[in-house]
Design a protein around this motif. Structure first.
Motif, PDB file in Angstrom:
ATOM      1  N   THR A   1      -2.473  10.445  -3.329  1.00  0.00           N
ATOM      2  CA  THR A   1      -3.406  10.002  -2.293  1.00  0.00           C
ATOM      3  C   THR A   1      -2.766   9.854  -0.922  1.00  0.00           C
ATOM      4  OG1 THR A   1      -2.870   7.737  -2.853  1.00  0.00           O
ATOM      5  CG2 THR A   1      -4.782   8.674  -3.945  1.00  0.00           C
ATOM      6  N   SER A   2      -1.449   9.957  -0.840  1.00  0.00           N
ATOM      7  CA  SER A   2      -0.766   9.761   0.444  1.00  0.00           C
ATOM      8  C   SER A   2       0.553  10.516   0.398  1.00  0.00           C
ATOM      9  CB  SER A   2      -0.502   8.279   0.689  1.00  0.00           C
ATOM     10  OG  SER A   2       0.442   7.823  -0.263  1.00  0.00           O
TER      11      SER A   2
ATOM     12  N   TYR B   1      -9.685   8.134  -1.484  1.00  0.00           N
ATOM     13  CA  TYR B   1      -9.218   6.755  -1.669  1.00  0.00           C
ATOM     14  C   TYR B   1      -9.042   6.063  -0.313  1.00  0.00           C
ATOM     15  CZ  TYR B   1      -6.033   2.969  -3.202  1.00  0.00           C
ATOM     16  OH  TYR B   1      -5.432   1.755  -3.451  1.00  0.00           O
ATOM     17  N   ALA B   2      -8.273   6.691   0.578  1.00  0.00           N
ATOM     18  CA  ALA B   2      -8.019   6.076   1.884  1.00  0.00           C
ATOM     19  C   ALA B   2      -9.315   5.951   2.685  1.00  0.00           C
ATOM     20  CB  ALA B   2      -7.005   6.903   2.663  1.00  0.00           C
ATOM     21  N   LEU B   3     -10.149   6.963   2.572  1.00  0.00           N
ATOM     22  CA  LEU B   3     -11.412   6.985   3.307  1.00  0.00           C
ATOM     23  C   LEU B   3     -12.297   5.798   2.894  1.00  0.00           C
ATOM     24  CD1 LEU B   3     -12.651   8.967   5.294  1.00  0.00           C
ATOM     25  CD2 LEU B   3     -13.643  10.203   3.376  1.00  0.00           C
TER      26      LEU B   3
ATOM     27  N   GLU C   1     -10.939   2.406   3.963  1.00  0.00           N
ATOM     28  CA  GLU C   1     -11.150   2.123   5.380  1.00  0.00           C
ATOM     29  C   GLU C   1     -12.594   1.694   5.655  1.00  0.00           C
ATOM     30  OE1 GLU C   1      -8.999   4.428   8.055  1.00  0.00           O
ATOM     31  OE2 GLU C   1     -10.236   3.900   9.778  1.00  0.00           O
TER      32      GLU C   1
ATOM     33  N   ASP D   1     -13.705  -1.796   7.107  1.00  0.00           N
ATOM     34  CA  ASP D   1     -14.453  -1.851   8.366  1.00  0.00           C
ATOM     35  C   ASP D   1     -15.754  -2.629   8.214  1.00  0.00           C
ATOM     36  OD1 ASP D   1     -12.476  -0.433   9.540  1.00  0.00           O
ATOM     37  OD2 ASP D   1     -13.582   1.442   9.771  1.00  0.00           O
TER      38      ASP D   1
ATOM     39  N   LEU E   1     -15.315  15.526   2.383  1.00  0.00           N
ATOM     40  CA  LEU E   1     -15.948  14.216   2.499  1.00  0.00           C
ATOM     41  C   LEU E   1     -15.534  13.577   3.831  1.00  0.00           C
ATOM     42  CD1 LEU E   1     -17.775  12.668   0.579  1.00  0.00           C
ATOM     43  CD2 LEU E   1     -15.770  11.474  -0.277  1.00  0.00           C
ATOM     44  N   ARG E   2     -16.525  13.116   4.604  1.00  0.00           N
ATOM     45  CA  ARG E   2     -16.236  12.558   5.920  1.00  0.00           C
ATOM     46  C   ARG E   2     -16.490  11.060   5.944  1.00  0.00           C
ATOM     47  NH1 ARG E   2     -15.776  16.484   9.922  1.00  0.00           N
ATOM     48  NH2 ARG E   2     -14.833  14.724  11.001  1.00  0.00           N
ATOM     49  N   TYR E   3     -15.823  10.400   6.870  1.00  0.00           N
ATOM     50  CA  TYR E   3     -15.960   8.953   7.071  1.00  0.00           C
ATOM     51  C   TYR E   3     -17.422   8.564   7.240  1.00  0.00           C
ATOM     52  CZ  TYR E   3     -15.323   4.399   9.347  1.00  0.00           C
ATOM     53  OH  TYR E   3     -15.387   3.079   9.671  1.00  0.00           O
ATOM     54  N   GLN E   4     -18.135   9.335   8.074  1.00  0.00           N
ATOM     55  CA  GLN E   4     -19.520   9.011   8.387  1.00  0.00           C
ATOM     56  C   GLN E   4     -20.401   8.991   7.129  1.00  0.00           C
ATOM     57  OE1 GLN E   4     -20.085   8.018  11.397  1.00  0.00           O
ATOM     58  NE2 GLN E   4     -22.288   7.656  11.195  1.00  0.00           N
TER      59      GLN E   4
ATOM     60  N   ASP F   1     -21.819   0.739  16.548  1.00  0.00           N
ATOM     61  CA  ASP F   1     -21.105   1.927  17.025  1.00  0.00           C
ATOM     62  C   ASP F   1     -20.834   1.791  18.520  1.00  0.00           C
ATOM     63  OD1 ASP F   1     -20.062   4.375  17.463  1.00  0.00           O
ATOM     64  OD2 ASP F   1     -21.669   5.493  16.489  1.00  0.00           O
TER      65      ASP F   1
ATOM     66  N   MET G   1      -3.072   2.280   3.006  1.00  0.00           N
ATOM     67  CA  MET G   1      -4.039   3.367   2.883  1.00  0.00           C
ATOM     68  C   MET G   1      -4.852   3.474   4.166  1.00  0.00           C
ATOM     69  SD  MET G   1      -3.242   4.683   0.131  1.00  0.00           S
ATOM     70  CE  MET G   1      -4.288   6.069   0.367  1.00  0.00           C
ATOM     71  N   LEU G   2      -4.640   4.555   4.872  1.00  0.00           N
ATOM     72  CA  LEU G   2      -5.308   4.765   6.147  1.00  0.00           C
ATOM     73  C   LEU G   2      -5.928   6.152   6.109  1.00  0.00           C
ATOM     74  CD1 LEU G   2      -5.621   3.266   8.812  1.00  0.00           C
ATOM     75  CD2 LEU G   2      -3.498   4.318   9.580  1.00  0.00           C
ATOM     76  N   ALA G   3      -7.210   6.238   6.407  1.00  0.00           N
ATOM     77  CA  ALA G   3      -7.881   7.536   6.364  1.00  0.00           C
ATOM     78  C   ALA G   3      -7.316   8.451   7.436  1.00  0.00           C
ATOM     79  CB  ALA G   3      -9.378   7.349   6.554  1.00  0.00           C
TER      80      ALA G   3
ATOM     81  N   GLU H   1      -9.158  10.380   9.187  1.00  0.00           N
ATOM     82  CA  GLU H   1     -10.152  10.550  10.231  1.00  0.00           C
ATOM     83  C   GLU H   1     -10.293   9.314  11.125  1.00  0.00           C
ATOM     84  OE1 GLU H   1     -14.768  11.841  10.050  1.00  0.00           O
ATOM     85  OE2 GLU H   1     -13.641  11.905   8.207  1.00  0.00           O
TER      86      GLU H   1
ATOM     87  N   LYS I   1     -13.828   4.660  17.987  1.00  0.00           N
ATOM     88  CA  LYS I   1     -12.517   4.019  17.839  1.00  0.00           C
ATOM     89  C   LYS I   1     -11.369   4.846  18.405  1.00  0.00           C
ATOM     90  CE  LYS I   1     -13.708   1.031  14.024  1.00  0.00           C
ATOM     91  NZ  LYS I   1     -13.394   0.623  12.664  1.00  0.00           N
TER      92      LYS I   1
END
Lengths: 608, 192
Positions: A135-136, A242-244, A247, A251, A322-325, A341, B60-62, B64, B69
């Protein structure tokens, strides 16, 4: 040891080096194109043997050979390469390898560096090999290193998938101090029971293979649980998601309402740990890109055992990255939150930039010639993989390796009245195109193949091709397999290339127009001299305003002097002095200041 | 936690500049993760990288950067600034190479006019892109890195160095020598 900045490619390479790998076998492909370059450039007294295989099939077989002889081996390729390696890899399970064999595959959700975003996860159950998905950057390093010991303990190859996102991501990496292993002596020992895989022994080897894999299902490698274990909403992730997801949860401050499980060992699953995670949940969401491999495996393994709702591909699509949004919108809707936003309002979009050839690229001039030769007949251009496919619409199809000569054979046989050329680089020719060409010869097909020889596998970072060293006599090779006629042409002399294509079309049988010209990004003594001593200028008084160099050749170094004018100028900072524009100018308006420049280049024609 | 995008087109040195800025951040005790996005094109295609800085390590940091931001944007081409400016907020600082001629895309009016609102074909300056960027509520620094690089180093390839230099200075990092050294080490022909 201090942490160092490394990207995914470097992490794979460092892990292989730190695991004291003995044999490296690969076929270059983005996003894992730099791994072997990094290994080869490592400063250590004893480098592993590196096999720059000509295709993934051969790369896989040679790694299997090294492994059964006891050597720790790593096999590196991209996702579509796995299709080509799949045939031998189906035998690598029953083989009972000796040295650890780790297969690193670069996947490409979003197809940023590939002609497809094919999901190769399904090969894991087909091959019956363990699959790890880091994952990293750090977990790439850890997983690749660990994969060697797993592979040796269960005597099966281990797959490690690295998505494009992680392969090109850089982060701090902690390498573990290398333990100095003495150089072992390797020996191939005859072992017909394991290595002759036919009849009864094939069945018993298959049985052994399955049992060895079942042993691994008791492992539980790389499991991370986060947030609130008492939450009734479970989220399962793998790889880059995972990271996505972390976050987004951070958030939105949803940590208390979500229990998250990330799985690095995605095949075979450790069923008990996933059951423990799922059985007390009401709702489980599996967030992953591509086809939903993890969802399918979890549903298969937990079938009838849990009551919770398990969702995956009904929530997130199987296409694209896969995107953050997407993840953000999902969680805000699920928890009925508002998105705060701060982004400014923007009502313009930037223009797309479809690929093009570099300044000085031999393919630019070759494609100009092909277009000229085929324009009257509305001919067909068969496309292949490589730099020659950078402008995506210059050919009529863009699929897989060897699709140029391969598909053209079928079209030439079924629709012989159409004028057709197939194209492909020398990398493609030796990858498998040669067999396709021989097949066309044997079947007495009438076709013209254009072989772009830029003396490097340029697209993935200038790995050597067989014509780099010049050991292969391409002319004799082509003639010896029965090619009717070979035209060796200088790529930068477009009119000569065009003439050769037209001449070739007048003959029957398989003809090859062998277009030579070094990749413009390869700096050698001659190209450095040209850059130093040659200047090109467009003489406005001679220019006939045909715009051929600007609109048809499309050299990015040739520009209009300003908005209103059609007058052209050459940007000498961008220009690589290839001379292609000089050659095509019908008015001789482009002047070259170089006594060594010879505008006319003779075509070499050979037949048996 | 701060976020930066370095944007440009293939061949301008986005990857190299990202690595150097990340390395500088790490050398000075900051945490940095960056992800390079490059397409199929080696030259003249879209290339950008997303850099994420923090004071301490984040596990863990995305990859994107979420919308709104973006803190810093270095764009070596004005149209590439427009591509990423939607992630900016009112405080985003931008360094844009404003006089870069529109490179190659101006030959594809079907794409170019539609997305840029430019009606004339063959427009090879990027004034309209800069005018648009100036109308946005961001802190915009326009510079002519392309021309400066040609004048000072006889190579447009050094525009990334100059843009990065401006950005580092604005961030208050007095690491000129270190920055030059890292660049020197990675530039084959020592132009510095």
């Amino acid at each position: 040891m201090d942490k160092l900045l490394a990207d995914g490619n470097e992490a794979i390479a460092y892990a292989a080096l730190d695991a004291q790998v003995n044999y490296v076998s690969h076929y270059p492909g983005s996003p894992v194109n730099r791994v072997v370059d990094v290994i080869a450039c490592a400063s250590r007294p004893r480098l592993p043997i590196i096999n720059h295989a000509l295709n993934e099939h051969i790369a896989a077989l040679s790694a299997m050979g090294a492994s059964v002889s006891g050597a720790r081996s790593i096999l590196v390729m991209k996702h579509v390469g796995l299709n080509i390696a799949a045939d031998p890899l189906n035998y690598a399970g029953p083989l009972k390898i000796k040295g650890g064999l780790v297969i690193v595959v670069g996947t490409d959700p979003g197809a940023r560096t590939s002609t497809g975003e094919e999901d190769v996860h399904w090969y894991a159950p087909q091959f019956n090999f363990p699959l790890l998905e880091p994952t990293s950057v750090q977990s790439i390093y850890d997983a690749v290193k660990k994969a060697f010991t797993i592979s040796e303990s269960i005597r099966l190859p281990v797959l490690v998938f690295i998505s494009g996102r992680l392969a090109y991501q850089a982060n701090l990496l902690k390498r573990e101090a290398q333990s100095d292993r003495k150089k072992p002596l390797f020996k191939f020992n005859k072992n017909p029971a394991d290595l002759i895989n036919v009849g009864n022994s094939a069945v018993s080897n298959h049985q052994q293979h399955v049992l060895r894999l079942e042993k691994f299902a008791r492992f539980n490698y790389g499991v991370q649980q986060k947030y609130n274990p008492k939450a009734t909403l479970g989220v399962i992730t793998r790889a880059a998601s995972y990271a996505l997801v972390c976050e987004v949860i951070n958030d939105l401050a949803l940590g208390s309402q979500v229990h998250l499980l990330n799985i690095e060992q995605t095949y075979p699953l450790n069923v008990e740990s996933i059951f423990q995670f799922c059985h007390a949940k009401n709702d489980v969401i599996i967030i992953e890109d591509q086809d939903g491999f993890l969802e399918t495996m979890i549903k298969r393994d937990l079938f009838g055992r849990v009551d919770c709702q398990i969702r995956g591909k009904t929530v997130f699509p199987p296409w694209g990255e896969l995107r953050y949004q997407q993840v953000l919108v999902f969680f805000t809707e699920l928890f009925d939150l508002a998105i705060a936003d701060k982004a400014i309002a923007v009502d313009r979009t930037a223009p797309p930039r479809p690929g093009t050839f570099c300044e000085g690229c031999p393919h630019r001039s070759s494609f100009f010639a092909i277009d000229q030769a085929l324009k009257e007949a509305d001919g067909i251009i068969g496309g292949d993989i490589g730099c020659s496919s950078l402008p995506p619409h210059r050919t009529d199809w863009l699929l897989c390796m060897n699709a140029g000569v391969g598909m053209s054979q079928g079209i030439a046989q079924i629709s012989p009245q159409q004028k057709l050329v197939s194209t492909g680089g020398e990398g493609s020719l030796f990858h498998g195109g040669l067999v396709a060409l021989l097949s066309a010869v044997e079947n007495e097909v009438n076709m013209v193949h254009i072989l772009f020889d830029n003396r490097a596998v340029a697209m993935t970072g200038h790995q050597a091709s067989p014509t780099t060293s010049g050991r292969v006599d391409v002319m004799s090779l082509l003639l010896s397999i029965g090619v009717k006629q070979v035209f060796k042409v200088n790529a930068f002399a477009a009119t000569e290339v065009e003439k050769a294509i037209n001449d070739a079309h007048r003959l029957t049988g398989v003809k090859v127009v062998w277009v030579t010209g070094d990749c413009a990004l390869q700096v050698n003594a001659e190209s450095a001299r040209r850059m130093r001593e040659r200047t090109l200028t467009i003489e406005p008084s001679l220019c006939g305003d045909c715009q051929l160099c600007y609109e048809s050749l499309q050299c990015p170094a040739i520009n209009r002097i300003n908005i209103a004018s059609r007058q052209l100028t050459i940007d000498m900072d961008a220009c690589r002095r290839c001379g292609a524009c000089v050659h095509i100018c019908p008015n001789d308006a482009i002047k070259v200041s170089d006594p060594l420049y010879k505008p006319k280049v003779k075509t070499e024609v050979a037949n048996v | 936690m701060s976020n930066m995008i370095i944007a440009g087109i293939g061949g301008q040195g986005v990857n190299k500049l990202s690595r150097i800025i990340a390395q500088l951040a790490v050398n000075h005790g900051r945490y940095c993760q960056y992800t390079v996005h490059k397409g199929g094109a080696q030259s003249l295609g879209i290339v950008y990288s997303e850099l994420r800085f923090a004071d301490t390590e984040i596990t863990m940091l995305a990859a994107e950067i979420p919308a709104g931001k973006l803190d810093y944007l270095i764009a070596l081409d004005p149209y590439e600034a427009i591509r990423h400016i939607k992630l900016a907020n009112n405080n985003t600082q931008c360094w844009v190479d404003g006089k870069r001629p529109a490179l190659f895309i101006e030959r594809m009016p079907e794409f170019f006019n539609e997305s840029t609102g430019n009606q004339s074909t063959g427009n090879n300056n990027s004034d309209d892109a800069m005018v648009y960027l100036q109308s946005l509520p961001v802190k915009l620094t326009e510079a002519n890195y392309y021309q400066q690089a040609l004048t000072r180093y006889q190579s447009a390839k050094m525009a990334n160095f100059l843009a990065g230099y401006d950005c580092l200075r604005a961030l208050g990092l007095q690491i000129d020598d270190e920055y030059q050294l890292l660049f020197k080490q990675s530039v084959k022909a020592a132009v510095l």
